[in-house]
Design an enzyme around this catalytic site. Structure first.
Site, PDB file in Angstrom:
ATOM      1  N   LYS A 195      19.547  17.923  48.369  1.00 61.18           N
ATOM      2  CA  LYS A 195      20.819  18.538  48.743  1.00 61.18           C
ATOM      3  C   LYS A 195      20.630  20.047  48.748  1.00 61.18           C
ATOM      4  CE  LYS A 195      25.613  19.015  47.359  1.00 61.18           C
ATOM      5  NZ  LYS A 195      26.677  18.516  46.479  1.00 61.18           N
ATOM      6  N   LYS A 248      20.923  16.140  52.721  1.00 57.47           N
ATOM      7  CA  LYS A 248      22.237  16.720  53.007  1.00 57.47           C
ATOM      8  C   LYS A 248      22.133  18.222  53.078  1.00 57.47           C
ATOM      9  CE  LYS A 248      26.642  17.347  50.834  1.00 57.47           C
ATOM     10  NZ  LYS A 248      27.403  17.245  49.621  1.00 57.47           N
TER      11      LYS A 248
HETATM   12  C1  PBG Z   1      30.039  17.924  45.332  1.00 57.30           C
HETATM   13  C2  PBG Z   1      29.844  17.686  46.770  1.00 57.30           C
HETATM   14  C3  PBG Z   1      29.913  18.587  47.845  1.00 57.30           C
HETATM   15  C4  PBG Z   1      29.795  17.820  48.996  1.00 57.30           C
HETATM   16  C5  PBG Z   1      29.619  16.504  48.607  1.00 57.30           C
HETATM   17  N1  PBG Z   1      29.632  16.443  47.229  1.00 57.30           N
HETATM   18  C6  PBG Z   1      30.167  20.037  47.874  1.00 57.30           C
HETATM   19  C7  PBG Z   1      29.250  20.995  47.265  1.00 57.30           C
HETATM   20  O1  PBG Z   1      28.164  20.678  46.789  1.00 57.30           O
HETATM   21  O2  PBG Z   1      29.661  22.153  47.220  1.00 57.30           O
HETATM   22  C8  PBG Z   1      29.868  18.329  50.400  1.00 57.30           C
HETATM   23  C9  PBG Z   1      30.324  17.342  51.432  1.00 57.30           C
HETATM   24  C10 PBG Z   1      30.755  17.937  52.716  1.00 57.30           C
HETATM   25  O3  PBG Z   1      30.681  19.158  52.951  1.00 57.30           O
HETATM   26  O4  PBG Z   1      31.193  17.150  53.581  1.00 57.30           O
HETATM   27  N2  PBG Z   1      28.983  18.491  44.635  1.00 57.30           N
END
Ligand code: PBG
Length: 325
Positions: A195, A248
């Site tokens: 991520k 992601k």
């Molecule tokens: C929580 C999380 C996030 C997303 C999914 N889980 C946001 C972040 O890490 O700031 C993003 C999902 C999206 O933008 O559609 N940690």
């Protein structure tokens, strides 16, 4: 031999020829529809930057799940909004939390639908970070313990799959251990393994009220410049017990998806995130791109890169468009 013996256009001449030689096929099977759960009843608030996506109470979540299941979508992923945020995000593990209640409501509806839950603290902490904060530092190990507790509460409520998105080290192993100790050895883990610290989460942070109140997430989410590091993250998560691994965001990281697909044998997921969704929606609303064509092209690209599972806010539209084909 080259031109004129070879003419690649021969196989593009008609739609049936194109179908015959098509390499990537879109189906509804790998789609996951993300949803935002809040407390209360009869709540349904559209998110400004994400047209067609709502913050909803458990009753409405169950209703929309019925619609998703009827469209053939196999899974949803639930995000929760906290009623009361605090320093440690304690509501993340509360039996009466919006996610836990929503799972129960979906279960009661008896749908043929896999329920995945996002496991993180940022929606529940007052400071908006994904872990416990001390002296402006996000602490790893104490955060992992809380995340495991949140995952267990989701399993108790009836989740099929838990999906940690925090990027703390060792959380997959801790969650696996916690689930097994409590008799949930059949609950699977989808880890947000690679991520990245991305600008494309902007609309989500409005949707989930999870923007960090100080600093940023660069101390735990990955540097967009790194691909080899993603393979190391994925390897660690698989060793720790991840059943499915995710990259992601999706679109700026198609190369990473491809590398992960080639190196590992577990199912690979990709998250077509909120910012990617919002860009298409905004351009389509202005008449600058054809929404259906743009979305189907994006879905094809993510699949072609190697992800068999795609989390996308477009899931219901994609299911409808594929049905009509
Ligand atoms: C929580 C999380 C996030 C997303 C999914 N889980 C946001 C972040 O890490 O700031 C993003 C999902 C999206 O933008 O559609 N940690």
């Amino acid at each position: 031999m080259t031109f004129p013996a070879h003419r690649p256009r021969r196989l593009r001449r008609t739609e049936s020829l194109r179908r015959l030689v098509r390499e990537t096929h879109l189906t509804v099977d790998g789609l996951v529809y993300p949803m935002f759960a809040c407390s209360g009843t009869n709540v349904r608030r559209e998110i400004r930057s994400m047209p067609g996506i709502f913050q909803q109470s458990p009753d409405h979540i169950a209703e929309e799940c019925r619609e998703a299941a009827a469209l053939g979508i196999p899974a949803v992923i639930l995000f929760g909004l906290a009623e009361h945020e605090d320093e440690t995000g304690s509501e993340a593990a509360a039996a009466h939390g919006a996610v836990q209640r929503s799972i129960e409501a979906i279960r009661k509806a008896k749908l043929d639908l896999t329920v995945i839950t996002d496991v993180c603290l940022c929606e529940y902490t007052s400071h908006g970070h994904c872990g416990v904060v001390k002296d402006s530092e996000v602490l790893n190990d104490p955060s992992v313990a809380l995340l495991a507790g949140a995952a267990l509460s989701h399993a108790r409520a009836g989740a099929d799959v838990v999906a940690p998105s925090d990027m703390m080290d060792g959380r997959v192993a801790a969650i696996r251990r916690k689930l097994d100790e409590n008799g949930f050895q059949d609950v699977a883990i989808l880890s947000y393994a690679a991520k990245y610290c991305s600008a494309f989460y902007g609309p989500f942070r409005e949707a989930a009220d999870s923007a960090p109140q100080f600093g940023d997430r660069r101390g735990y989410q990955m540097d967009p410049a790194n691909a080899r590091e993603a393979l190391r993250e994925v390897a660690l998560d698989i060793e720790e017990g991840a059943d499915i691994v995710m990259v992601k965001p999706a679109l700026a990281y198609l190369d990473v998806i491809r590398h992960v697909r080639e190196r590992f044998d577990v199912p690979v997921a990709a998250y077509n995130v909120s910012g990617e969704f919002a860009m298409v929606k905004a351009a389509a609303q202005n008449g600058w791109v054809d929404e259906k064509r743009a979305v189907l092209e994006i879905m094809t690209a993510i699949r072609r890169a190697g992800a068999s599972i795609v989390l996308t806010y477009h899931a219901k539209d994609v299911a409808r468009w594929l049905e009509a084909c």
